[in-house]
Design a protein around this motif. Sequence first.
Motif, mmCIF file in Angstrom:
data_model
loop_
_atom_site.group_PDB
_atom_site.id
_atom_site.type_symbol
_atom_site.label_atom_id
_atom_site.label_comp_id
_atom_site.label_asym_id
_atom_site.label_seq_id
_atom_site.Cartn_x
_atom_site.Cartn_y
_atom_site.Cartn_z
ATOM 1 N N UNK A 58 -0.382 35.588 42.540
ATOM 2 C CA UNK A 58 -0.226 34.804 41.250
ATOM 3 C C UNK A 58 0.188 33.422 41.597
ATOM 4 N N UNK A 59 -0.454 32.523 40.957
ATOM 5 C CA UNK A 59 -0.446 30.950 41.311
ATOM 6 C C UNK A 59 0.732 30.251 40.493
ATOM 7 N N UNK A 60 1.842 29.842 41.067
ATOM 8 C CA UNK A 60 2.960 28.940 40.573
ATOM 9 C C UNK A 60 2.585 27.484 40.523
ATOM 10 N N UNK A 61 1.963 27.126 39.527
ATOM 11 C CA UNK A 61 1.560 25.779 39.379
ATOM 12 C C UNK A 61 2.410 24.485 40.209
ATOM 13 N N UNK A 62 3.783 24.679 39.988
ATOM 14 C CA UNK A 62 4.605 23.904 40.503
ATOM 15 C C UNK A 62 4.733 24.030 42.306
ATOM 16 N N UNK A 63 4.427 25.192 42.896
ATOM 17 C CA UNK A 63 4.577 25.367 44.072
ATOM 18 C C UNK A 63 3.393 25.562 45.187
ATOM 19 N N UNK A 64 2.124 25.587 44.174
ATOM 20 C CA UNK A 64 0.936 25.833 44.748
ATOM 21 C C UNK A 64 -0.071 24.486 44.777
ATOM 22 N N UNK A 65 -0.634 24.346 45.889
ATOM 23 C CA UNK A 65 -1.532 23.168 45.721
ATOM 24 C C UNK A 65 -2.867 23.689 45.764
ATOM 25 N N UNK A 66 -3.836 23.338 44.899
ATOM 26 C CA UNK A 66 -5.269 23.817 44.917
ATOM 27 C C UNK A 66 -5.962 22.703 45.752
ATOM 28 N N UNK A 67 -6.789 23.182 46.714
ATOM 29 C CA UNK A 67 -7.791 22.306 47.416
ATOM 30 C C UNK A 67 -9.126 22.455 47.121
ATOM 31 N N UNK A 68 -10.185 21.798 46.561
ATOM 32 C CA UNK A 68 -11.342 22.113 46.511
ATOM 33 C C UNK A 68 -12.100 21.050 47.374
ATOM 34 N N UNK A 69 -12.738 21.625 48.522
ATOM 35 C CA UNK A 69 -13.476 20.859 49.566
ATOM 36 C C UNK A 69 -14.786 20.921 49.459
ATOM 37 N N UNK A 70 -15.719 19.930 49.658
ATOM 38 C CA UNK A 70 -17.191 19.940 49.426
ATOM 39 C C UNK A 70 -17.281 20.190 48.073
ATOM 40 N N UNK A 71 -16.590 19.596 47.348
ATOM 41 C CA UNK A 71 -16.714 19.727 45.708
ATOM 42 C C UNK A 71 -17.940 19.452 45.222
ATOM 43 N N UNK A 72 -18.719 18.464 45.895
ATOM 44 C CA UNK A 72 -20.184 17.962 45.479
ATOM 45 C C UNK A 72 -21.138 19.226 45.430
ATOM 46 N N UNK A 73 -20.866 20.320 46.151
ATOM 47 C CA UNK A 73 -22.060 21.385 46.237
ATOM 48 C C UNK A 73 -21.949 21.874 44.851
ATOM 49 N N UNK A 74 -20.983 22.018 44.082
ATOM 50 C CA UNK A 74 -20.966 22.990 42.833
ATOM 51 C C UNK A 74 -20.773 21.768 41.691
ATOM 52 N N UNK A 75 -21.515 21.372 40.994
ATOM 53 C CA UNK A 75 -21.401 20.413 39.937
ATOM 54 C C UNK A 75 -20.441 20.956 38.840
ATOM 55 N N UNK A 76 -20.373 22.035 38.688
ATOM 56 C CA UNK A 76 -19.530 22.739 37.470
ATOM 57 C C UNK A 76 -18.112 22.718 37.980
ATOM 58 N N UNK A 77 -18.144 22.783 39.317
ATOM 59 C CA UNK A 77 -16.534 22.590 39.939
ATOM 60 C C UNK A 77 -16.047 21.032 39.616
ATOM 61 N N UNK A 78 -16.684 20.149 39.878
ATOM 62 C CA UNK A 78 -16.484 18.810 39.397
ATOM 63 C C UNK A 78 -16.365 18.543 38.046
ATOM 64 N N UNK A 79 -16.993 19.091 37.127
ATOM 65 C CA UNK A 79 -16.878 19.281 35.793
ATOM 66 C C UNK A 79 -15.389 19.972 35.254
ATOM 67 N N UNK A 80 -15.182 21.021 35.896
ATOM 68 C CA UNK A 80 -13.949 21.668 35.668
ATOM 69 C C UNK A 80 -12.650 20.777 35.731
ATOM 70 N N UNK A 81 -12.862 19.742 36.616
ATOM 71 C CA UNK A 81 -11.518 18.909 36.672
ATOM 72 C C UNK A 81 -10.877 18.252 35.441
ATOM 73 N N UNK A 82 -12.094 17.904 34.421
ATOM 74 C CA UNK A 82 -11.537 17.567 33.091
ATOM 75 C C UNK A 82 -10.959 18.550 32.240
ATOM 76 N N UNK A 83 -11.402 19.859 32.349
ATOM 77 C CA UNK A 83 -10.552 20.802 31.679
ATOM 78 C C UNK A 83 -9.293 21.124 32.446
ATOM 79 N N UNK A 84 -9.039 20.967 33.690
ATOM 80 C CA UNK A 84 -7.872 21.374 34.131
ATOM 81 C C UNK A 84 -6.853 20.200 33.528
ATOM 82 N N UNK A 85 -7.386 18.925 33.744
ATOM 83 C CA UNK A 85 -6.619 17.782 33.334
ATOM 84 C C UNK A 85 -6.316 18.000 31.699
#
Length: 435
Positions: free
Chosen positions: A81-108
């Motif tokens: 289970x992810x603890x947001x305060x203690x976990x770093x999420x890394x999305x590499x080669x993010x340009x390969x999935x446009x929806x992943x880029x788009x999801x950053x808006x909703x994360x924010x």
Amino acid sequence: MERMAMESLLRWKGRNNRKPLIIRGARQVGKTWLMKEFGKRFYENTIYVNFDHDVQMKRLFEEGGNIRRLVTGLELFAGYKIDPERTLLIFDEVQEVPEALKSLKYFYEDAPEYQILCAGSLLGVALHKGTSFPVGKVDFMDLHPLSFFEFLGAMGKGQHMRLLQEGDWGMASTFRQEYTELLRQYYFVGGMPEAVQSFCEKGDFSEVREIQRRILAAYEQDFSKHAPLETVPRIRMLWNSIPAQLAKENKKFLYGLIREGARAKEYELALLWLSDCGLVHKVRRVNAARLPLKAYEDLKAFKLFFVDVGLLACMVGLRRSVLLEGNALFTEFKGALTEQFVLQQLKTKEGLQVWYWTNDRGTAEVDFVVDDGERIIPVEVKAEINLQAKSLKVYREKYAPPLSVRASMADYRRDGEILNLPLYGIETIDRQQGV
């Protein structure tokens, strides 16, 4: 190897209104290493997703859905289970999935507690293609090859670096020969992490050259693999013309050097592609030195520089023996390598914008003018100890700047309002004060 960008990441981590951070930079400048190392040092857990390889995660983001669903998928992928305060999420080669880029808006917007770093080798190209992008919902950070100061640190010369950072120029002058030797090495090795690491471990110039050739070959493969098919020949021609462009006395980019009769319109896409990949730096001319400099930009005149001085030296076949021939390194192809070196160091400074200046008649040219938001600093670059700076004199008579910098192999000194900054200390330009 220690990267100064780690401090920028720490500042990002400490912000109250932190947004997902996208790290931009050319292939093989160390983006993936930096993100993973940051996670290792400052978080209990790091979840690393490479959208080029991780098929499950690629499918998860392509299918979309709300943030809760994406987080659940990431937890299943990680096995905890992810603890947001203690976990770093890394999305590499993010340009390969446009929806992943788009999801950053909703994360924010919907889950700003999650800490997300992103990168991609060809991210700039993907964004330019019109990929749906969360404007205003992310922050950016540019990563470049290792600067000369970072090279000093990697070489175990941390004291030499600190001496310059602290401004002890008297002591630095005492060790001028060591700095000159290290600068020679940097001109040859450059700042690509793999090349630097190899040189630090083995001191083998031949192996460094082999690594640089592989990097250049990988860039050429990217041309064929990712660029529009009809643009590839022009990208290659433009790319291969850059050394000749920089070897000229006047380094303004000339399309005629690509091929006879070439026109700007034919090569606009090729130039944009190289720029979006982070492989070239485009430095535009300004016709007046007033803030903000961008308001006085000449859109038709520019210089083009490589991503790295070592790759430029490799591309022109700079001989290893040059390193052993006194000051030959600073006289052979001197203007090109030296301007490339200075521009590369200026690009590593956060908050600095770089242009160059010529007068209307074209009889005077200042190699770089730097805008830090509060002042404009003209920078004249000299490959050797020669301190003649006629163009800088013309500029100073016209604009009377409180600080003018002449970068050369001479020691640190002030000549009235002109500061001579040794080439090996150019990274301290943002700390220098006018008279």
